[in-house]
Design an enzyme around this catalytic site. Structure first.
Site, PDB file in Angstrom:
ATOM      1  N   HIS A 293      -3.322  11.845  -0.814  1.00 45.73           N
ATOM      2  CA  HIS A 293      -4.233  10.720  -1.030  1.00 45.73           C
ATOM      3  C   HIS A 293      -5.633  11.293  -0.891  1.00 45.73           C
ATOM      4  CE1 HIS A 293      -5.443   6.364  -0.784  1.00 45.73           C
ATOM      5  NE2 HIS A 293      -6.547   6.984  -0.398  1.00 45.73           N
TER       6      HIS A 293
ATOM      7  N   LEU B 128      -6.703   1.011  -3.476  1.00 39.41           N
ATOM      8  CA  LEU B 128      -7.308   2.233  -2.957  1.00 39.41           C
ATOM      9  C   LEU B 128      -6.541   3.428  -3.478  1.00 39.41           C
ATOM     10  CD1 LEU B 128      -8.112   1.237   0.744  1.00 39.41           C
ATOM     11  CD2 LEU B 128      -9.755   1.661  -1.099  1.00 39.41           C
TER      12      LEU B 128
ATOM     13  N   HIS C 163      -2.828   9.382  -7.748  1.00 37.02           N
ATOM     14  CA  HIS C 163      -3.628   8.251  -8.241  1.00 37.02           C
ATOM     15  C   HIS C 163      -5.100   8.608  -8.400  1.00 37.02           C
ATOM     16  CE1 HIS C 163      -4.274   7.943  -3.953  1.00 37.02           C
ATOM     17  NE2 HIS C 163      -3.183   7.256  -3.728  1.00 37.02           N
TER      18      HIS C 163
ATOM     19  N   ASP D  13       1.813   3.927  -8.327  1.00 35.79           N
ATOM     20  CA  ASP D  13       1.247   3.407  -7.080  1.00 35.79           C
ATOM     21  C   ASP D  13       1.446   1.896  -7.009  1.00 35.79           C
ATOM     22  OD1 ASP D  13       0.032   3.430  -4.599  1.00 35.79           O
ATOM     23  OD2 ASP D  13      -2.014   3.479  -5.375  1.00 35.79           O
TER      24      ASP D  13
ATOM     25  N   ASN E  58       4.640   5.356   3.993  1.00 34.65           N
ATOM     26  CA  ASN E  58       3.712   4.689   4.907  1.00 34.65           C
ATOM     27  C   ASN E  58       4.214   3.309   5.321  1.00 34.65           C
ATOM     28  OD1 ASN E  58       3.226   3.826   2.229  1.00 34.65           O
ATOM     29  ND2 ASN E  58       1.119   3.250   2.700  1.00 34.65           N
TER      30      ASN E  58
ATOM     31  N   HIS F 106       5.024   7.961  -7.851  1.00 39.66           N
ATOM     32  CA  HIS F 106       4.297   7.421  -6.685  1.00 39.66           C
ATOM     33  C   HIS F 106       4.616   5.933  -6.603  1.00 39.66           C
ATOM     34  CE1 HIS F 106       0.578   7.339  -3.975  1.00 39.66           C
ATOM     35  NE2 HIS F 106       1.053   6.090  -3.977  1.00 39.66           N
TER      36      HIS F 106
ATOM     37  N   HIS G  90       5.575   2.463  -3.939  1.00 42.98           N
ATOM     38  CA  HIS G  90       5.734   1.787  -2.653  1.00 42.98           C
ATOM     39  C   HIS G  90       6.828   0.724  -2.788  1.00 42.98           C
ATOM     40  CE1 HIS G  90       2.039   3.457  -0.837  1.00 42.98           C
ATOM     41  NE2 HIS G  90       1.579   3.423  -2.092  1.00 42.98           N
ATOM     42  N   LEU G  91       7.868   0.866  -1.991  1.00 43.71           N
ATOM     43  CA  LEU G  91       8.950  -0.114  -1.989  1.00 43.71           C
ATOM     44  C   LEU G  91       8.939  -0.995  -0.748  1.00 43.71           C
ATOM     45  CD1 LEU G  91      11.969   1.939  -3.385  1.00 43.71           C
ATOM     46  CD2 LEU G  91      10.717   0.103  -4.527  1.00 43.71           C
ATOM     47  N   ARG G  92       8.116  -0.630   0.247  1.00 48.53           N
ATOM     48  CA  ARG G  92       8.078  -1.376   1.506  1.00 48.53           C
ATOM     49  C   ARG G  92       9.464  -1.357   2.159  1.00 48.53           C
ATOM     50  NH1 ARG G  92       2.868  -0.480   0.907  1.00 48.53           N
ATOM     51  NH2 ARG G  92       1.765  -2.003  -0.400  1.00 48.53           N
TER      52      ARG G  92
ATOM     53  N   ALA H 200      -5.011  -3.677   0.108  1.00 43.04           N
ATOM     54  CA  ALA H 200      -5.249  -2.948  -1.140  1.00 43.04           C
ATOM     55  C   ALA H 200      -3.921  -2.663  -1.823  1.00 43.04           C
ATOM     56  CB  ALA H 200      -5.978  -1.645  -0.852  1.00 43.04           C
TER      57      ALA H 200
ATOM     58  N   HIS I  17       2.065  -6.586  -2.135  1.00 43.79           N
ATOM     59  CA  HIS I  17       1.685  -7.343  -0.939  1.00 43.79           C
ATOM     60  C   HIS I  17       1.870  -8.818  -1.269  1.00 43.79           C
ATOM     61  CE1 HIS I  17      -0.220  -3.967   1.194  1.00 43.79           C
ATOM     62  NE2 HIS I  17      -0.813  -3.645   0.054  1.00 43.79           N
TER      63      HIS I  17
ATOM     64  N   LYS J 195       3.719  13.798   2.283  1.00 46.13           N
ATOM     65  CA  LYS J 195       2.550  12.993   1.906  1.00 46.13           C
ATOM     66  C   LYS J 195       1.431  13.155   2.918  1.00 46.13           C
ATOM     67  CE  LYS J 195      -0.044  10.066  -0.258  1.00 46.13           C
ATOM     68  NZ  LYS J 195       0.322   8.759  -0.784  1.00 46.13           N
TER      69      LYS J 195
END
Length: 344
Positions: free
Chosen positions: A137, A220, A175, A248, A42, A14, A16-18, A264, A252, A100
């Site tokens: 999620h 979150l 998560h 996760d 996302n 899980h 996030h690479l943006r 978050a 940011h 997802k």
């Protein structure tokens, strides 16, 4: 006590690479330690079609550091308009490894998520037919439900009914943050798995709120009471094949974390393995660390473990407080204690 430990190279189930400048800055922090990762879809706009997933995968590959050996495992963002045929074709081609599910409004960039679960029934049935996992999620978003109860309510109100209505659907509870989730996952068959993050093994809600608000601990699902953190640690260190690592890791910029309505997410990619080694050592479970980081996840997804290995040495580790991006600095998660294990 051994001063080194060697593991099959871990995967992150899980991540996030943006995109854009952030992707280029944070990707090396993952590729330094991890061979594969399930990539969260996302973005803005979200990755909802196979064409968008292919384009995002190419951007990730183009951003890889020279010499990096890393495979992004792509996912699609489930909406009420998702086409079951497109999902099936993307899976058959080897492009995607999961879909997802975000309940609408549950977390960062989840506005396009699902509000009426009856509208995704055909997609879920197709996924069960072809063996494609659904990554969930697990929080309801009803305003009347306390934020600390939303995971437990989701299990009873949404997750269990979905699984009963769709036999054979493979589901990852992502998560997880509560004893409720640990107990539910522990009682299920092998069509259900659960990821646990690094930071939820380390912090509880006091770390966020006591003595002043700590925005870099805000994530979150939000961290819960100490009893829940201890349940997560017991699950992660147990060796039970239902539980595996999904960091996760969610970068940011500090500017966005420190807003009056801050984002978050905890950015844990750089120091996850050092933290995990310490957690597992403290709990007398170093011999089970490889199962959590490197074996249980591939087994659930029907993949082979990595052949390559990674070695950690107990000689002290240090990490930068921030990494620089073109969009501004990103704070690295601080576990609140000195780290003894470092990746060689």
């Amino acid at each position: 006590m051994s001063q080194t430990i060697t593991l099959r190279r871990p995967d992150d189930w899980h991540l996030h690479l943006r995109d854009g400048a952030m992707l280029k800055a944070v990707l090396p922090e993952t590729t330094a330690h991890f061979a594969r990762a399930i990539i969260m879809p996302n973005l803005v706009p979200p990755v909802v079609t196979s064409d968008q997933a292919q384009a995002y995968r190419e951007r990730i590959l183009n951003a890889l550091p020279q010499g990096a050996d890393f495979e992004p495992l792509m996912t699609l963002y489930l909406t009420e308009d998702t086409d079951p045929a497109d999902v099936a074709a993307a899976h058959a081609s080897g492009l995607i490894y999961a879909v997802k599910l975000y309940p609408a409004g549950a977390t960062t960039n989840s506005a396009s998520g699902v509000a009426n679960f009856d509208n995704v029934r055909a997609v879920l049935e197709k996924m069960a037919e072809i063996g494609l996992p659904l990554c969930v999620h697990g929080e309801v978003t009803d305003a009347e439900i306390d934020i600390f109860d939303r995971e437990a309510v989701f299990i009873d109100r949404v997750l269990d009914p979905i699984r009963r209505a769709t036999p054979g659907l493979r589901v990852v509870m992502e998560h997880i943050t509560t004893r409720n989730a640990v107990d539910y996952a522990s009682a299920q068959d092998d069509t259900l798995g659960a990821t646990i993050t690094t930071h939820h093994l380390v912090i509880n809600r006091n770390h966020i709120l006591a003595g002043g608000i700590k925005p870099h601990y805000y994530c979150l699902p939000v961290a819960k009471r100490e009893e829940h953190r201890l349940a997560l640690r017991a699950a992660a260190t147990s060796g039970d094949n239902r539980f595996f690592l999904g960091t996760d890791s969610a970068p940011h910029t500090d500017a966005n974390k420190l807003l009056p309505c801050g984002c978050a997410g905890c950015f844990t990619a750089p120091n996850t393995l050092s933290i995990l080694a310490q957690v597992f050592e403290e709990d007398g479970a170093l011999d089970r660390l490889e199962r959590f980081t490197s074996l249980n996840g591939p087994a659930f997804y029907g993949l082979l473990p990595n052949d390559a290995t990674i070695t950690l040495e107990k000689s002290g580790a240090s990490y930068p407080d921030h990494i620089a991006t073109e969009d501004g600095p990103v704070t690295v998660f601080d576990p609140g204690f000195d780290l003894h294990w470092k990746v060689l």
